[in-house]
Write a protein that holds these residues in place. Structure first.
Motif, PDB file in Angstrom:
ATOM      1  N   PHE A  30       6.835  10.775  -7.012  1.00 31.60           N
ATOM      2  CA  PHE A  30       7.456   9.817  -6.097  1.00 31.60           C
ATOM      3  C   PHE A  30       6.422   9.286  -5.110  1.00 31.60           C
ATOM      4  N   GLN A  31       5.663  10.177  -4.504  1.00 31.66           N
ATOM      5  CA  GLN A  31       4.672   9.751  -3.519  1.00 31.66           C
ATOM      6  C   GLN A  31       3.541   8.967  -4.170  1.00 31.66           C
ATOM      7  N   TYR A  33       5.194   2.453   6.102  1.00 22.38           N
ATOM      8  CA  TYR A  33       4.092   3.269   5.581  1.00 22.38           C
ATOM      9  C   TYR A  33       3.632   4.313   6.584  1.00 22.38           C
ATOM     10  N   ARG A  61       3.840   6.956  -6.622  1.00 22.55           N
ATOM     11  CA  ARG A  61       4.361   5.586  -6.784  1.00 22.55           C
ATOM     12  C   ARG A  61       4.299   4.808  -5.476  1.00 22.55           C
ATOM     13  N   VAL A  62       4.606   5.445  -4.370  1.00 24.16           N
ATOM     14  CA  VAL A  62       4.605   4.760  -3.072  1.00 24.16           C
ATOM     15  C   VAL A  62       3.234   4.175  -2.757  1.00 24.16           C
ATOM     16  N   TYR A 102       1.559  -3.444   2.893  1.00 27.37           N
ATOM     17  CA  TYR A 102       0.721  -2.777   1.895  1.00 27.37           C
ATOM     18  C   TYR A 102      -0.651  -3.457   1.819  1.00 27.37           C
ATOM     19  N   VAL A 127       6.108  -2.061  -2.859  1.00 26.01           N
ATOM     20  CA  VAL A 127       7.466  -1.605  -3.148  1.00 26.01           C
ATOM     21  C   VAL A 127       8.190  -2.602  -4.044  1.00 26.01           C
ATOM     22  N   ASP A 128       9.165  -2.106  -4.793  1.00 27.34           N
ATOM     23  CA  ASP A 128      10.095  -2.956  -5.518  1.00 27.34           C
ATOM     24  C   ASP A 128      11.495  -2.422  -5.249  1.00 27.34           C
ATOM     25  N   THR A 149      15.378   4.388  -4.699  1.00 27.74           N
ATOM     26  CA  THR A 149      14.997   5.806  -4.773  1.00 27.74           C
ATOM     27  C   THR A 149      14.912   6.409  -3.373  1.00 27.74           C
ATOM     28  N   ILE A 150      14.321   5.674  -2.464  1.00 28.17           N
ATOM     29  CA  ILE A 150      14.196   6.140  -1.076  1.00 28.17           C
ATOM     30  C   ILE A 150      15.570   6.392  -0.464  1.00 28.17           C
ATOM     31  N   LYS A 188      13.576  -0.867  -7.149  1.00 29.32           N
ATOM     32  CA  LYS A 188      13.792   0.481  -7.684  1.00 29.32           C
ATOM     33  C   LYS A 188      13.294   1.533  -6.710  1.00 29.32           C
ATOM     34  N   LEU A 189      12.123   1.298  -6.098  1.00 28.88           N
ATOM     35  CA  LEU A 189      11.584   2.263  -5.142  1.00 28.88           C
ATOM     36  C   LEU A 189      12.451   2.333  -3.891  1.00 28.88           C
TER      37      LEU A 189
END
Length: 212
Positions: free
Chosen positions: A19-20, A192, A22-23, A73, A28-29, A35-36, A31-32
């Motif tokens: 998970f991390q 972030y 991916r972050v 980001y 971000v998208d 998930t969060i 899906k993320l």
């Protein structure tokens, strides 16, 4: 700790590492973000859920989180739009080399570790000592440990856990404190910054788990 407890712990660690990874790997998208919102944290420490709460609040307070956090980001991890200022370049070499450059000793070291463990190029666009790839490698090791535990291969499991311990000590814990401090010093939302505190708290738990 019995076999079922060990496997459950390894599963939870694998999921959190991936998970991390991916972050930090890309913007971000949806899906993320989803998930969060749905992520459940089991922890004796309040630091992990508190940091996740900061991340969730930042997402909830943004009218357009995909755009807002893409800008964050690029500014934080890529230095986009910065002439003079603070960025948090996500490579171990930047924090451990004398001239603060990419592709230095840390890059060579982790690349050799990946190759020695049968892992090729994890991402064509990232150097091997990127925070996302170091986290992903630990997730891969957790998955392998699960498989060793399931078949009762005690020797392979012990070697795997020792490799996890050494990689954690020699790499992830070797540079990330300054990296997380840099993220929190950058301008932008708390998204972030909250994740920096989340990963910092998680790695502290890992350090305690391995008695480092």
């Amino acid at each position: 700790m019995d076999k079922s407890e060990l496997i459950q712990l390894l599963i939870e660690r694998e999921e959190l590492y991936k998970f991390q990874a991916r972050v930090y790997r890309r913007e971000v998208d949806k899906k993320l973000i989803d998930t969060i919102k749905s992520l459940e944290i089991r922890s004796d420490s309040s630091d992990l859920p508190e940091a996740l709460g900061v991340v969730r609040a930042s997402a909830a307070n943004s009218e357009d989180p995909l755009t807002d956090f893409a800008v964050d980001y690029a500014r934080i991890f890529l230095g986009a739009g910065i002439a003079k200022g603070i960025a948090a370049y996500p490579y171990e070499s930047v924090y451990t080399s004398r001239d603060r450059l990419v592709m230095q000793d840390a890059y060579e070291a982790v690349m050799k570790i990946y190759r020695a463990n049968g892992i090729g190029k994890l991402d064509a666009d990232l150097y091997e000592d990127h925070i996302a790839l170091e986290l992903e490698f630990m997730g891969i090791l957790c998955r392998r440990a699960i498989e060793f535990a399931e078949v009762g291969d005690k020797k392979a499991l012990e070697e795997n856990l020792e490799l996890q311990k050494e990689f954690l000590k020699d790499h992830l814990l070797n540079w990330t404190k300054e990296f997380f401090d840099s993220i929190r010093s950058c301008p932008g939302s708390n998204f972030y910054k909250g994740f920096a505190s989340f990963t910092e708290a998680f790695l502290k738990m890992e350090k305690e788990l391995f008695d480092l």
